[in-house]
Design an enzyme around this catalytic site. Sequence first.
Site, PDB file in Angstrom:
ATOM      1  N   HIS A 105     122.694 102.275  24.379  1.00  0.00           N
ATOM      2  CA  HIS A 105     122.355 101.501  23.182  1.00  0.00           C
ATOM      3  C   HIS A 105     122.039 100.046  23.545  1.00  0.00           C
ATOM      4  O   HIS A 105     121.123  99.437  22.969  1.00  0.00           O
ATOM      5  CB  HIS A 105     123.505 101.573  22.185  1.00  0.00           C
ATOM      6  CG  HIS A 105     123.321 100.713  20.983  1.00  0.00           C
ATOM      7  ND1 HIS A 105     124.087  99.602  20.738  1.00  0.00           N
ATOM      8  CD2 HIS A 105     122.437 100.785  19.961  1.00  0.00           C
ATOM      9  CE1 HIS A 105     123.698  99.031  19.611  1.00  0.00           C
ATOM     10  NE2 HIS A 105     122.690  99.722  19.117  1.00  0.00           N
ATOM     11  N   GLU A 117     118.581  99.814  24.750  1.00  0.00           N
ATOM     12  CA  GLU A 117     117.634  99.870  23.626  1.00  0.00           C
ATOM     13  C   GLU A 117     117.347  98.458  23.117  1.00  0.00           C
ATOM     14  O   GLU A 117     116.195  98.096  22.850  1.00  0.00           O
ATOM     15  CB  GLU A 117     118.203 100.730  22.504  1.00  0.00           C
ATOM     16  CG  GLU A 117     117.348 100.765  21.248  1.00  0.00           C
ATOM     17  CD  GLU A 117     118.153 100.947  19.974  1.00  0.00           C
ATOM     18  OE1 GLU A 117     117.928 100.194  19.010  1.00  0.00           O
ATOM     19  OE2 GLU A 117     119.032 101.838  19.964  1.00  0.00           O
ATOM     20  N   HIS A 118     118.397  97.653  22.997  1.00  0.00           N
ATOM     21  CA  HIS A 118     118.216  96.262  22.573  1.00  0.00           C
ATOM     22  C   HIS A 118     117.397  95.482  23.597  1.00  0.00           C
ATOM     23  O   HIS A 118     116.505  94.704  23.248  1.00  0.00           O
ATOM     24  CB  HIS A 118     119.578  95.590  22.383  1.00  0.00           C
ATOM     25  CG  HIS A 118     120.255  95.911  21.100  1.00  0.00           C
ATOM     26  ND1 HIS A 118     120.575  94.951  20.167  1.00  0.00           N
ATOM     27  CD2 HIS A 118     120.673  97.095  20.576  1.00  0.00           C
ATOM     28  CE1 HIS A 118     121.176  95.527  19.126  1.00  0.00           C
ATOM     29  NE2 HIS A 118     121.254  96.827  19.361  1.00  0.00           N
ATOM     30  N   GLU A 169     127.658  94.004  16.156  1.00  0.00           N
ATOM     31  CA  GLU A 169     127.254  95.237  15.491  1.00  0.00           C
ATOM     32  C   GLU A 169     128.411  96.235  15.488  1.00  0.00           C
ATOM     33  O   GLU A 169     128.669  96.906  14.490  1.00  0.00           O
ATOM     34  CB  GLU A 169     126.044  95.833  16.201  1.00  0.00           C
ATOM     35  CG  GLU A 169     125.479  97.092  15.565  1.00  0.00           C
ATOM     36  CD  GLU A 169     124.287  97.648  16.318  1.00  0.00           C
ATOM     37  OE1 GLU A 169     123.946  98.828  16.093  1.00  0.00           O
ATOM     38  OE2 GLU A 169     123.701  96.915  17.147  1.00  0.00           O
TER      39      GLU A 169
END
Length: 457
Positions: free
Chosen positions: A74, A77-78, A154
């Site tokens: 993840h 992905e950023h 997040e």
Amino acid sequence: MRSTLLRFSFFFLMCSPFAWATPGNNPSNTHEYQLANGLKLIVRQDNRAPTVAHMVWYRAGSIDEVNGRTGVAHVLEHMMFKGTDKVKSGEFSRMVAAVGGRENAFTSRDYTAYFQQVEKSKLDEVMKLEADRMSNLNFDDAEFLKEIQVVMEERRLRTEDNPNGLLYESLMATAYMSSPYRYPVIGWMNDLENMQASDARDWYRSWYAPNNATVVITGDVDPQKILQAVEKYYGVASAKTLPVRKPQLEPIQKGIKRVQVKAPAENAQLAMAWKVPKLEPGKLDNPEPYALELLAAVLDGYDNARLNRALVKEQRVVNDVGVGYDMISRGPELFLINVTMAKGKTVEQAESSIRKALNEIAKNGILDSELKRIKVRILSDQIYKRDSIFGQAMEIGSTEMAGFSWRDIDVMLQKMETISPAQVQAVAKKYLVDDGLTIGVLDPQQRKSSEMKKGVQ
């Protein structure tokens, strides 16, 4: 939480096994190619609107992570938006917006995917951008240090300050012993706090390769012209030797497990998760996963489904009900039921009511008319999905990532149509038993005065 029947387009009518075919479901409209570097390309031609969905799917998700580096899929992905030698940090999204497109990305247990949806004449421009970052991602440590703080925030918002997220995370970590599905996709906070830019770069170098990627393009396109463009932009990427994937088979559960989570919340919650089979590639004739999908719909597929009717409307023991099951995935699967208690009601009452409803199906089965009603309702829900260019790309990509072919989708639909009430009853009786059950309970705690004041402000 809800059943993932919507993952597939159940275009079948009761009168004919082939009545569900639609323009978006015609194999002649779908073309598959394999580039020399191993990249798979799937093009679905749908000329109803002058738009195109362009997606790149990498078969690398949290299932491929290891202890100490959870969340790295993840995080990368950023970082994929932080620039290449040709495109500066933050420019990717601006350039897509400049051609009138929309774009985003998402990471799951099984894959990471990136997409753009644009007017058809702008496809080459976004394809060039996406192909560039497949091979040429280039971010510095300072960019990573800023973005890892975003990811940690997040996690705080979605999990640590969210009682639903905390319960689900603890349930997964308890239900699974060896499968990486026990890791949260966003990662454990301690792993995020200790993650380095080199961890993200290693992940990129390991998994982001054309021979670990599938490009899906749907919309108003000419397949041959698309192939030429994909070869031009993606064909220059070099194949890599991918890491060896360990099987990490989940041991057989031999008794009920329970976990309690204490967190600030208004109401108690109960989650029940059973170990159940999934559909395996090459074994599409196994009726049990299809029956489990339909069982999920029997319990929570419409407003007056069994659990909602009994627990919410009649007994008023819970405020809401959710049922979830993924028929296809890379890892082991669970059949999930989640409820939130009504005021003054206990988790013991809810568990008793759920067990009673399940026992009723296991003992007496379901009505043929009940099953037909569910199938017709699914049909009406899915017509809209197949009318979506983006929805078609999502269906194709997620199916491919689970190890199936897009060609298998129609076979699955035909198999689903043949499932009988007796088969639904059989899976309820066989699998929804205590030996494979994990129970999670959210014990609501009163919020601290400082938190309450913060919330008011």
